[in-house]
Structures are given as structure tokens and as C-alpha cells.
Design a protein around this motif. Structure first.
Motif, PDB file in Angstrom:
ATOM      1  N   LEU A   1     -34.383 -28.900   5.105  1.00 25.47           N
ATOM      2  CA  LEU A   1     -35.357 -27.833   5.368  1.00 25.47           C
ATOM      3  C   LEU A   1     -36.605 -27.951   4.487  1.00 25.47           C
ATOM      4  O   LEU A   1     -37.671 -27.480   4.866  1.00 25.47           O
ATOM      5  CB  LEU A   1     -34.740 -26.453   5.122  1.00 25.47           C
ATOM      6  CG  LEU A   1     -33.916 -25.839   6.225  1.00 25.47           C
ATOM      7  CD1 LEU A   1     -32.613 -26.578   6.472  1.00 25.47           C
ATOM      8  CD2 LEU A   1     -33.617 -24.389   5.904  1.00 25.47           C
ATOM      9  N   ASN A   2     -36.456 -28.539   3.314  1.00 26.47           N
ATOM     10  CA  ASN A   2     -37.599 -28.675   2.416  1.00 26.47           C
ATOM     11  C   ASN A   2     -38.576 -29.751   2.886  1.00 26.47           C
ATOM     12  O   ASN A   2     -39.627 -29.945   2.282  1.00 26.47           O
ATOM     13  CB  ASN A   2     -37.131 -28.995   0.997  1.00 26.47           C
ATOM     14  CG  ASN A   2     -36.315 -27.875   0.381  1.00 26.47           C
ATOM     15  OD1 ASN A   2     -35.098 -27.821   0.532  1.00 26.47           O
ATOM     16  ND2 ASN A   2     -36.973 -26.949  -0.275  1.00 26.47           N
ATOM     17  N   PHE A   3     -38.215 -30.460   3.934  1.00 27.87           N
ATOM     18  CA  PHE A   3     -39.052 -31.569   4.407  1.00 27.87           C
ATOM     19  C   PHE A   3     -39.787 -31.285   5.705  1.00 27.87           C
ATOM     20  O   PHE A   3     -40.598 -32.105   6.123  1.00 27.87           O
ATOM     21  CB  PHE A   3     -38.185 -32.827   4.599  1.00 27.87           C
ATOM     22  CG  PHE A   3     -37.772 -33.460   3.313  1.00 27.87           C
ATOM     23  CD1 PHE A   3     -38.558 -34.443   2.729  1.00 27.87           C
ATOM     24  CD2 PHE A   3     -36.615 -33.059   2.664  1.00 27.87           C
ATOM     25  CE1 PHE A   3     -38.180 -35.024   1.528  1.00 27.87           C
ATOM     26  CE2 PHE A   3     -36.233 -33.634   1.460  1.00 27.87           C
ATOM     27  CZ  PHE A   3     -37.014 -34.622   0.894  1.00 27.87           C
TER      28      PHE A   3
ATOM     29  N   LYS B   1     -30.364 -37.224  -2.112  1.00 29.12           N
ATOM     30  CA  LYS B   1     -30.108 -38.487  -2.818  1.00 29.12           C
ATOM     31  C   LYS B   1     -29.935 -38.159  -4.299  1.00 29.12           C
ATOM     32  O   LYS B   1     -30.388 -37.097  -4.756  1.00 29.12           O
ATOM     33  CB  LYS B   1     -31.257 -39.459  -2.584  1.00 29.12           C
ATOM     34  CG  LYS B   1     -32.618 -38.956  -3.056  1.00 29.12           C
ATOM     35  CD  LYS B   1     -33.725 -39.942  -2.692  1.00 29.12           C
ATOM     36  CE  LYS B   1     -35.061 -39.487  -3.256  1.00 29.12           C
ATOM     37  NZ  LYS B   1     -36.164 -40.378  -2.862  1.00 29.12           N
TER      38      LYS B   1
ATOM     39  N   SER C   1     -36.312 -38.647   3.054  1.00 36.53           N
ATOM     40  CA  SER C   1     -36.359 -38.781   1.585  1.00 36.53           C
ATOM     41  C   SER C   1     -35.958 -40.167   1.083  1.00 36.53           C
ATOM     42  O   SER C   1     -36.039 -40.435  -0.119  1.00 36.53           O
ATOM     43  CB  SER C   1     -35.499 -37.726   0.882  1.00 36.53           C
ATOM     44  OG  SER C   1     -34.153 -38.144   0.794  1.00 36.53           O
TER      45      SER C   1
ATOM     46  N   GLY D   1     -42.181 -29.475   6.549  1.00 38.18           N
ATOM     47  CA  GLY D   1     -43.635 -29.431   6.428  1.00 38.18           C
ATOM     48  C   GLY D   1     -44.277 -30.812   6.448  1.00 38.18           C
ATOM     49  O   GLY D   1     -45.451 -30.969   6.773  1.00 38.18           O
ATOM     50  N   LYS D   2     -43.503 -31.813   6.108  1.00 34.37           N
ATOM     51  CA  LYS D   2     -44.010 -33.178   6.068  1.00 34.37           C
ATOM     52  C   LYS D   2     -44.416 -33.678   7.457  1.00 34.37           C
ATOM     53  O   LYS D   2     -45.132 -34.658   7.596  1.00 34.37           O
ATOM     54  CB  LYS D   2     -42.906 -34.083   5.497  1.00 34.37           C
ATOM     55  CG  LYS D   2     -43.450 -35.162   4.612  1.00 34.37           C
ATOM     56  CD  LYS D   2     -42.373 -35.869   3.834  1.00 34.37           C
ATOM     57  CE  LYS D   2     -42.948 -37.124   3.209  1.00 34.37           C
ATOM     58  NZ  LYS D   2     -41.997 -37.810   2.344  1.00 34.37           N
ATOM     59  N   THR D   3     -43.921 -33.004   8.495  1.00 35.16           N
ATOM     60  CA  THR D   3     -44.255 -33.383   9.864  1.00 35.16           C
ATOM     61  C   THR D   3     -45.656 -32.929  10.252  1.00 35.16           C
ATOM     62  O   THR D   3     -46.202 -33.385  11.245  1.00 35.16           O
ATOM     63  CB  THR D   3     -43.293 -32.685  10.848  1.00 35.16           C
ATOM     64  OG1 THR D   3     -43.407 -31.276  10.649  1.00 35.16           O
ATOM     65  CG2 THR D   3     -41.852 -33.116  10.608  1.00 35.16           C
TER      66      THR D   3
ATOM     67  N   ILE E   1     -32.237 -29.505  -2.981  1.00 37.67           N
ATOM     68  CA  ILE E   1     -33.193 -29.873  -1.930  1.00 37.67           C
ATOM     69  C   ILE E   1     -32.419 -30.133  -0.637  1.00 37.67           C
ATOM     70  O   ILE E   1     -31.423 -30.860  -0.658  1.00 37.67           O
ATOM     71  CB  ILE E   1     -33.923 -31.171  -2.331  1.00 37.67           C
ATOM     72  CG1 ILE E   1     -34.705 -30.994  -3.641  1.00 37.67           C
ATOM     73  CG2 ILE E   1     -34.817 -31.686  -1.200  1.00 37.67           C
ATOM     74  CD1 ILE E   1     -35.878 -30.089  -3.566  1.00 37.67           C
ATOM     75  N   SER E   2     -32.861 -29.554   0.462  1.00 38.73           N
ATOM     76  CA  SER E   2     -32.197 -29.838   1.735  1.00 38.73           C
ATOM     77  C   SER E   2     -33.220 -30.349   2.741  1.00 38.73           C
ATOM     78  O   SER E   2     -34.427 -30.406   2.445  1.00 38.73           O
ATOM     79  CB  SER E   2     -31.496 -28.593   2.266  1.00 38.73           C
ATOM     80  OG  SER E   2     -32.369 -27.816   3.037  1.00 38.73           O
TER      81      SER E   2
ATOM     82  N   LYS F   1     -31.357 -38.819  -7.066  1.00 38.61           N
ATOM     83  CA  LYS F   1     -32.511 -38.413  -7.883  1.00 38.61           C
ATOM     84  C   LYS F   1     -33.119 -37.081  -7.490  1.00 38.61           C
ATOM     85  O   LYS F   1     -34.077 -36.625  -8.099  1.00 38.61           O
ATOM     86  CB  LYS F   1     -33.567 -39.520  -7.866  1.00 38.61           C
ATOM     87  CG  LYS F   1     -33.151 -40.684  -8.751  1.00 38.61           C
ATOM     88  CD  LYS F   1     -34.274 -41.609  -9.062  1.00 38.61           C
ATOM     89  CE  LYS F   1     -33.772 -42.699 -10.011  1.00 38.61           C
ATOM     90  NZ  LYS F   1     -34.696 -43.851 -10.024  1.00 38.61           N
ATOM     91  N   HIS F   2     -32.582 -36.454  -6.454  1.00 46.95           N
ATOM     92  CA  HIS F   2     -32.987 -35.090  -6.124  1.00 46.95           C
ATOM     93  C   HIS F   2     -32.326 -34.059  -7.028  1.00 46.95           C
ATOM     94  O   HIS F   2     -32.632 -32.876  -6.948  1.00 46.95           O
ATOM     95  CB  HIS F   2     -32.621 -34.748  -4.676  1.00 46.95           C
ATOM     96  CG  HIS F   2     -33.641 -35.180  -3.660  1.00 46.95           C
ATOM     97  ND1 HIS F   2     -33.378 -35.214  -2.325  1.00 46.95           N
ATOM     98  CD2 HIS F   2     -34.935 -35.590  -3.801  1.00 46.95           C
ATOM     99  CE1 HIS F   2     -34.459 -35.637  -1.680  1.00 46.95           C
ATOM    100  NE2 HIS F   2     -35.407 -35.871  -2.545  1.00 46.95           N
ATOM    101  N   ILE F   3     -31.407 -34.490  -7.840  1.00 38.70           N
ATOM    102  CA  ILE F   3     -30.715 -33.511  -8.679  1.00 38.70           C
ATOM    103  C   ILE F   3     -31.706 -32.906  -9.674  1.00 38.70           C
ATOM    104  O   ILE F   3     -32.626 -33.573 -10.138  1.00 38.70           O
ATOM    105  CB  ILE F   3     -29.487 -34.146  -9.375  1.00 38.70           C
ATOM    106  CG1 ILE F   3     -28.532 -33.057  -9.861  1.00 38.70           C
ATOM    107  CG2 ILE F   3     -29.901 -35.088 -10.507  1.00 38.70           C
ATOM    108  CD1 ILE F   3     -27.158 -33.576 -10.233  1.00 38.70           C
TER     109      ILE F   3
END
Lengths: 252, 252
Positions: free
Chosen positions: A115-117, A11, A206, A119-121, A112-113, A13-15
Motif C-alpha cells: 500500500l505504501n507504493f 525486503k 521495491s 503512489g509510485k504509479t 512498509i506494505s 532492508k525495509h525493517i
């Protein structure tokens, strides 16, 4: 002059601050608009952030006319924005390496892709095996190579992140839902390795509508994800360790 | 009130606009200072970016006093900054899940990690297997479980990203060099699967001193990486496909 290939995340704001700074120096900014899509917001928001107009490029603009695109980079400082991270698709690597071969100065800015998420699981990042993509099935084209990779991951006690196919062009916008992916998986699962297996559905990663659901394969199939937010992806779990069991149990 | 766990990437300018915005709203900001380190810059730069003081936390502050830390989050909006991405270490997942269990509102902001850079080597992101960590060997503690994972990756035609150990405390700062990692690997390689194998050394990832070198295991061992930039990591390649061969050949 220069080609900056810049991952912008899921998104606007991930920049990163680095990317904003570098983009402000560019003569022209393009955004690749056919292998991914925004979880929320749009290129308009990035125009506000960078103060520059951003031009969309579709597959025919980029793959069919790569020479023209690279010629422009010889004379100008241009940026190509990629949703997610820069290297997730071979087509983007190809652009990078063609530019290098032509002696064009290149710079890569990571983003950010999905893949960076993972771990949230509640699953451990280190316990993931090879990532697979599940492609849309067509009348005469029903690829299933991903099944062998999933099987191999499971037998090595590794989780599998399944990325779901999408079709984006000027004419069409079609995203594979978790249900469609589960249906394809059901059809290829000759050895019944997915039966009763814990899977994790990630919707709208995200975005404000993000939702993460862990359920058995069959139970997940009975849910309707078609109205949930995108991007959607699916994780097929291998055996969980004690920590993971505790963490995944706390989802929701 | 709230705990924001925020990945800040490998250097201050990797921080996302979303993170900057959210951090400016916090009552107090801490940075975890013992599982990773900046490729360049420092927490001082983040203080300038956010306009807030940032307090370092070491292992004893956080793991030994997690209750105190979480109590603070009950009454204030606090942020815990993590170098790289949020979920790379189990210890950080533990903090997140303990906070959730206590009913503290939590928010996760992802950050750029070393995983976002593997594509820069020319290898395909999809062809990586399980990530391994190579720990420092001590007199009476010489773990080698990572060897089985590397073997398994290779036999599945998957590359292995090896993360290298580090020791950071108030008293000590010690980073494993690529040479130390290669030496440990040489000692565990009973089956000689590493002999003559293509490996890729990554030094100073994302810093101005970034360097990526692809060489055979033995040739890499003869180079001296101790004076090269950090963070350093090592990739052990499985069989390369044609595209990868071309791309890796263009390194440097």
C-alpha cells in the motif's frame, strides 16, 4: 512476558530502526512464512541484521497451535515477524487480539506494505477505494465477490488495488501472476466494465527488478508477466484527473 | 546527479535501514517541514542517525523555488525527507515528476504512514474506502466535499479515515484537534448520518502517548482532545462485522 508483532516490509532492508532495536531484546524470533514473501533477500539477512536466529512458522504451526504459541509468549519475550505490514491479514489480527484477551503484553511495530507504493504509479493515494484480493479459482470454488467491489469503486471514481493470491507451505510455493488475475477478471466481467480500461501492473515492488506498466486491460493481457519479478499486483483505474494523466504518462 | 525522495515515518526510529544507508551517501539532506510533523523526536535525531546535517524546507522554499531545488539535484546527490510516506501529498508527487521530466535520476524510498496504523483500531484494512482530509474552515471558505465521500463510503459499508488539517510555517504551528474535526462534521451532517455512529479517535499515533478511543459520535464530541498527543486522526465507522466488533471492543 511479551509478544511483539512486527511488520518487516517487503525486503529485509525495509525493517525500521525501531524494529531492529526491539528484536535484539527478544528471547526468540519467529517469522510468519505463509501469507507473503520477500521481494528480495530472505530471513537469513534479518538474522544478520538482528544477530538472532529466526524460526519460520507455517499455517499449521500458528493457526493450529495458537495456544502453544501464546503460552510461550507468557514466559518469554517473543517476536512474530510479518512480511509487509502487521494488519494486512485477519489471521494476524486474530493472534494479536487472542494475546490481548489472555492478558499478554503486546506491542505492534508497523512495516512498509505494498500500500505504501501505490503512489509510485502516479495515481493519487486519496483516490483509491476498497482494496480487493483475487483468489485462485478451483474446480468447485470460483469466488467473485471482488467484482462487485471493483464495480462500486469505479462508479465512485475510485481506483482499485487488487492483491493477488498465493499459496505458501512447506511443500508448495505458488504466486498468482498478473496474467492469471486478468484472466479471472475477464471471466467475471459480465458487464464489460473492464473493457478498454486503464490498468497498472506492478511487478517486483521495491526490488531491483521493480517494473510498473500502465496499459489498457486487453493490451496488458497480451503481455507475459510469468517471468517478471514478484510480488505482483494490479491496479484497476477509475477516471484519471489531469495530474494523474500527466504522472501516469511519465511511467517507465 | 540524483534526487532521493525518502519517507521517514512518523518518528525518527521509523526510518528503514535502506533509507539510512542511502542517506549516508548523499551530499545534502533536506526535510520537508510543512505538511506533517513528528509524533515524537525531531530532525536532530535523524542527524545523529545519519551523521549528516539536515536542512528544513518550508512551502516557500520548495514550491516557490522548485527550479533552484531541482538544479541542485542535477549537480549533487540530494535527499528530500518527507514525514510519513512519500506520496501522501500531491505537492511531493509534483516534485518527483518534475524531476523525472528534467531527466534527473530519482529514487523513491517508502515510509511508514498513518495508513499503516489503521488496523490497530481493530477494523479491517480491506474495509476502508476513500481517505478524506478535513480542512480548517475560514471566514469565507468552508469546504465540505469530504462529506459526500464519507456518505458514499458508509453506503458502501466502508470505514473512512479522516486526516486532519494542519498549518506549519516558520511563523505558525497549528494542528486541527479531533474536537475541531467533529465540530465541522456536525455542521455538514445535514442528513444526520453521523448521529450515534461509532467513531475512533487516534491520538499520538506511534508515540509513547498513543491513545485509541472508540465511541459514538456524540460521546466523542464531549471528550477534550486538545491536550492529547498529536498526530490526531479520526475514523468514521461503517457497519462492523463480527470480528471487528470483537476487536474494537478490546481497545484500550
Amino acid at each position: 512476558m511479551m509478544l511483539i508483532i512486527c511488520g518487516i516490509g517487503l525486503k529485509p532492508k525495509h525493517i525500521t530502526l525501531e524494529a531492529v532495536e526491539r528484536l535484539k531484546e527478544c528471547d526468540r524470533i519467529f517469522i510468519e512464512a505463509y501469507t507473503s514473501y520477500f521481494a528480495e533477500g530472505s530471513a537469513k539477512d534479518l538474522e544478520k541484521i538482528t544477530g538472532k536466529k529466526i524460526f519460520p512458522l507455517y499455517r499449521e504451526d500458528l493457526e493450529g497451535n495458537l495456544e502453544n504459541f501464546l503460552d510461550m509468549a507468557k514466559r518469554n519475550k517473543i517476536a512474530l515477524l510479518i512480511l509487509g505490514n502487521v494488519f494486512s491479514a485477519t489471521t494476524h489480527m486474530q493472534i494479536y487480539y487472542e494475546a490481548k484477551k489472555k492478558g499478554i503484553k503486546t506491542e505492534i511495530l508497523p512495516g512498509i506494505s505494498i500500500l505504501n507504493f501505490v503512489g509510485k504509479t502516479g495515481l493519487e493515494e486519496y483516490k483509491f477505494g476498497r482494496i480487493v484480493s483475487i483468489p485462485f479459482w478451483q474446480q468447485n470454488y470460483k469466488p467473485k465477490s471482488f467484482y462487485a467491489y471493483i464495480k462500486n469503486n469505479i462508479s465512485s471514481a475510485l481506483h482499485t488495488l487488487c492483491l493477488l493470491d498465493l499459496r505458501i507451505s512447506k511443500e508448495e510455493k505458488r504466486f498468482m501472476t498478473i496474467n492469471e488475475a486478468l484472466e479471472i477478471l475477464r471471466k467475471v466481467d459480465e458487464e464489460k466494465i473492464l473493457s478498454n480500461r486503464l490498468c497498472i501492473a506492478m511487478c517486483g515492488v521495491s526490488s531491483a527488478a521493480e517494473e510498473i506498466v500502465a496499459e489498457r486491460f486487453e493490451d496488458l493481457s497480451r503481455k507475459d508477466f510469468s517471468k517478471k519479478a514478484f510480488p505482483q499486483c494490479l491496479i484497476i483505474c477509475a477516471e484519471l484527473n489531469e495530474k494523474e494523466k500527466e504522472f501516469v504518462g511519465l511511467l517507465g
